[in-house]
Design an enzyme around this catalytic site. Structure first.
Site, mmCIF file in Angstrom:
data_model
loop_
_atom_site.group_PDB
_atom_site.id
_atom_site.type_symbol
_atom_site.label_atom_id
_atom_site.label_comp_id
_atom_site.label_asym_id
_atom_site.label_seq_id
_atom_site.Cartn_x
_atom_site.Cartn_y
_atom_site.Cartn_z
ATOM 1 N N ASP A 8 0.884 -1.152 0.000
ATOM 2 C CA ASP A 8 0.000 0.000 0.000
ATOM 3 C C ASP A 8 0.934 1.217 0.000
ATOM 4 O O ASP A 8 2.109 1.102 0.375
ATOM 5 C CB ASP A 8 -0.856 -0.057 1.275
ATOM 6 C CG ASP A 8 -1.668 1.186 1.473
ATOM 7 O OD1 ASP A 8 -2.407 1.556 0.561
ATOM 8 O OD2 ASP A 8 -1.551 1.796 2.560
ATOM 9 N N ASP A 10 -0.039 5.122 0.820
ATOM 10 C CA ASP A 10 -0.274 6.080 1.915
ATOM 11 C C ASP A 10 -0.335 5.344 3.251
ATOM 12 O O ASP A 10 -1.181 4.476 3.441
ATOM 13 C CB ASP A 10 -1.618 6.800 1.717
ATOM 14 C CG ASP A 10 -1.604 7.730 0.503
ATOM 15 O OD1 ASP A 10 -0.512 8.086 0.054
ATOM 16 O OD2 ASP A 10 -2.691 8.088 0.025
ATOM 17 N N GLY A 45 -7.466 4.266 3.187
ATOM 18 C CA GLY A 45 -7.532 3.201 2.178
ATOM 19 C C GLY A 45 -8.759 3.230 1.293
ATOM 20 O O GLY A 45 -8.804 2.544 0.287
ATOM 21 N N ARG A 48 -11.579 8.323 -2.952
ATOM 22 C CA ARG A 48 -11.904 9.738 -2.727
ATOM 23 C C ARG A 48 -13.417 9.959 -2.612
ATOM 24 O O ARG A 48 -13.882 10.620 -1.695
ATOM 25 C CB ARG A 48 -11.339 10.562 -3.884
ATOM 26 C CG ARG A 48 -11.236 12.039 -3.597
ATOM 27 C CD ARG A 48 -10.671 12.767 -4.808
ATOM 28 N NE ARG A 48 -9.429 12.162 -5.263
ATOM 29 C CZ ARG A 48 -8.906 12.330 -6.473
ATOM 30 N NH1 ARG A 48 -9.511 13.102 -7.349
ATOM 31 N NH2 ARG A 48 -7.773 11.735 -6.824
ATOM 32 N N SER A 117 -5.073 5.267 -4.317
ATOM 33 C CA SER A 117 -4.924 6.678 -4.684
ATOM 34 C C SER A 117 -4.728 6.904 -6.180
ATOM 35 O O SER A 117 -3.981 6.184 -6.838
ATOM 36 C CB SER A 117 -3.726 7.262 -3.937
ATOM 37 O OG SER A 117 -3.519 8.588 -4.355
ATOM 38 N N ASN A 119 -3.380 9.632 -6.982
ATOM 39 C CA ASN A 119 -2.202 10.504 -6.949
ATOM 40 C C ASN A 119 -0.913 9.714 -6.706
ATOM 41 O O ASN A 119 0.129 10.313 -6.412
ATOM 42 C CB ASN A 119 -2.367 11.555 -5.842
ATOM 43 C CG ASN A 119 -3.489 12.526 -6.151
ATOM 44 O OD1 ASN A 119 -3.437 13.246 -7.149
ATOM 45 N ND2 ASN A 119 -4.529 12.536 -5.325
ATOM 46 N N ASP A 171 -1.805 -0.545 6.019
ATOM 47 C CA ASP A 171 -2.027 0.194 7.275
ATOM 48 C C ASP A 171 -3.511 0.398 7.559
ATOM 49 O O ASP A 171 -3.861 0.937 8.612
ATOM 50 C CB ASP A 171 -1.360 1.582 7.236
ATOM 51 C CG ASP A 171 -2.119 2.537 6.326
ATOM 52 O OD1 ASP A 171 -2.397 2.163 5.168
ATOM 53 O OD2 ASP A 171 -2.452 3.656 6.771
HETATM 54 P P1 B16 Z 1 -6.753 9.966 -3.820
HETATM 55 P P2 B16 Z 1 -3.671 4.032 -0.091
HETATM 56 C C1 B16 Z 1 -5.609 5.866 -0.191
HETATM 57 O O1 B16 Z 1 -4.297 5.488 -0.459
HETATM 58 C C2 B16 Z 1 -5.686 6.699 1.090
HETATM 59 O O2 B16 Z 1 -5.340 5.905 2.214
HETATM 60 C C3 B16 Z 1 -7.099 7.202 1.276
HETATM 61 O O3 B16 Z 1 -7.171 8.000 2.433
HETATM 62 C C4 B16 Z 1 -7.518 8.008 0.030
HETATM 63 O O4 B16 Z 1 -8.864 8.456 0.139
HETATM 64 C C5 B16 Z 1 -7.355 7.131 -1.207
HETATM 65 O O5 B16 Z 1 -6.028 6.665 -1.302
HETATM 66 C C6 B16 Z 1 -7.699 7.891 -2.484
HETATM 67 O O6 B16 Z 1 -6.715 8.869 -2.665
HETATM 68 O O7 B16 Z 1 -7.753 11.010 -3.439
HETATM 69 O O8 B16 Z 1 -5.333 10.474 -3.835
HETATM 70 O O9 B16 Z 1 -7.125 9.273 -5.115
HETATM 71 O O10 B16 Z 1 -3.589 3.991 1.389
HETATM 72 O O11 B16 Z 1 -4.576 2.976 -0.706
HETATM 73 O O12 B16 Z 1 -2.303 4.110 -0.746
HETATM 74 MG MG MG Z 2 -2.882 3.160 3.306
#
Ligand code: B16
Ligand code: MG
Length: 214
Positions: A8, A10, A45, A48, A117, A119, A171
């Site tokens: 993962d 973030d 996780g 958005r 994400s 991003n 996480d």
């Molecule tokens: P984005 P991961 C997740 O990343 C984040 O934990 C989560 O809080 C967020 O809403 C999701 O990505 C979408 O992110 O807005 O940047 O597309 O933990 O799966 O790496």
């Molecule tokens: Mg995460």
């Protein structure tokens, strides 16, 4: 036998939680919706749009939003978030994470990112890991977000390994559930480890080097 590790992003490779929190907080404040760390924890996780739904549910006014308004709010949050991500640099990658990744690669494990994400590409570039992983599967490649197993199954496919040959590092509870649904074992860190989620609960990232050899 373990042949691959899917990370993962973030909360595992680096920490962007505070930026998600600040960006969502700005949106919630503008809408006068109560928002705190407890609500923020539920966003780990998940995608958005699902995060936005969780925040809107906290509204005391019961105000309804159209799909177009929700799209605009999510877009606005992402602009705030990306502005905050601009301050990230290779210094946001800890030595422990970097050395563990290098050691896994030296031992010929296949390594991938499996993140919700959209991003992920920007974050990897910012922390100096652009092009480092054998595969990057993220929010731009999937239809269903964690706890659905799609992101991890796609990562395994891109690596050319079977699910049972993978360990996921996560996480978030949504992520450990996704790993289980994918038929993969999971090493939990952070919030997920504290909840006793996953097959292993790690206190230190480098513990992974022993886990993959078990
Ligand atoms: P984005 P991961 C997740 O990343 C984040 O934990 C989560 O809080 C967020 O809403 C999701 O990505 C979408 O992110 O807005 O940047 O597309 O933990 O799966 O790496
Ligand atoms: Mg995460």
């Amino acid at each position: 036998m373990i042949r691959a590790v899917i990370f993962d992003l973030d909360g595992v490779i680096c920490s962007t939680d505070q930026y998600h929190y600040q960006a969502w907080r700005r949106i919630a404040d503008e809408l006068e919706i109560p928002f705190d760390e407890r609500v923020n924890d539920q966003l780990r996780g998940v995608s958005r749009m699902e995060s936005l739904e969780i925040i809107l549910k906290q509204s005391k006014s019961g105000k309804l939003f159209t799909s177009a308004q929700k799209e605009a709010l999510a877009k606005c949050k992402n602009e705030y978030y990306r502005e905050l991500l601009n301050q990230m640099s290779p210094a946001d990658l800890s030595n422990e994470v970097k050395e563990t990744l290098l050691e896994l690669r030296a031992r010929n494990y296949r390594i991938a990112i499996g993140s919700s994400s959209k991003n992920a590409g920007l974050i990897l570039e910012k922390i100096g890991l652009d092009g480092f992983f054998d595969a990057v599967t993220d929010g731009t490649c999937i239809i269903r977000s964690k706890p659905d197993p799609e992101v991890f199954l796609k990562a395994a496919e891109a690596l050319g390994v079977n699910p049972e040959e993978c360990i996921v590092v996560e996480d978030a509870e949504a992520g450990t559930q996704a790993a289980r649904a994918a038929g993969m074992r999971c090493a939990a860190v952070g919030a997920a480890a504290e909840l006793g989620e996953g097959n292993w609960q790690m206190e230190k990232f480098s513990e992974l080097l022993g886990i993959v050899e078990e």
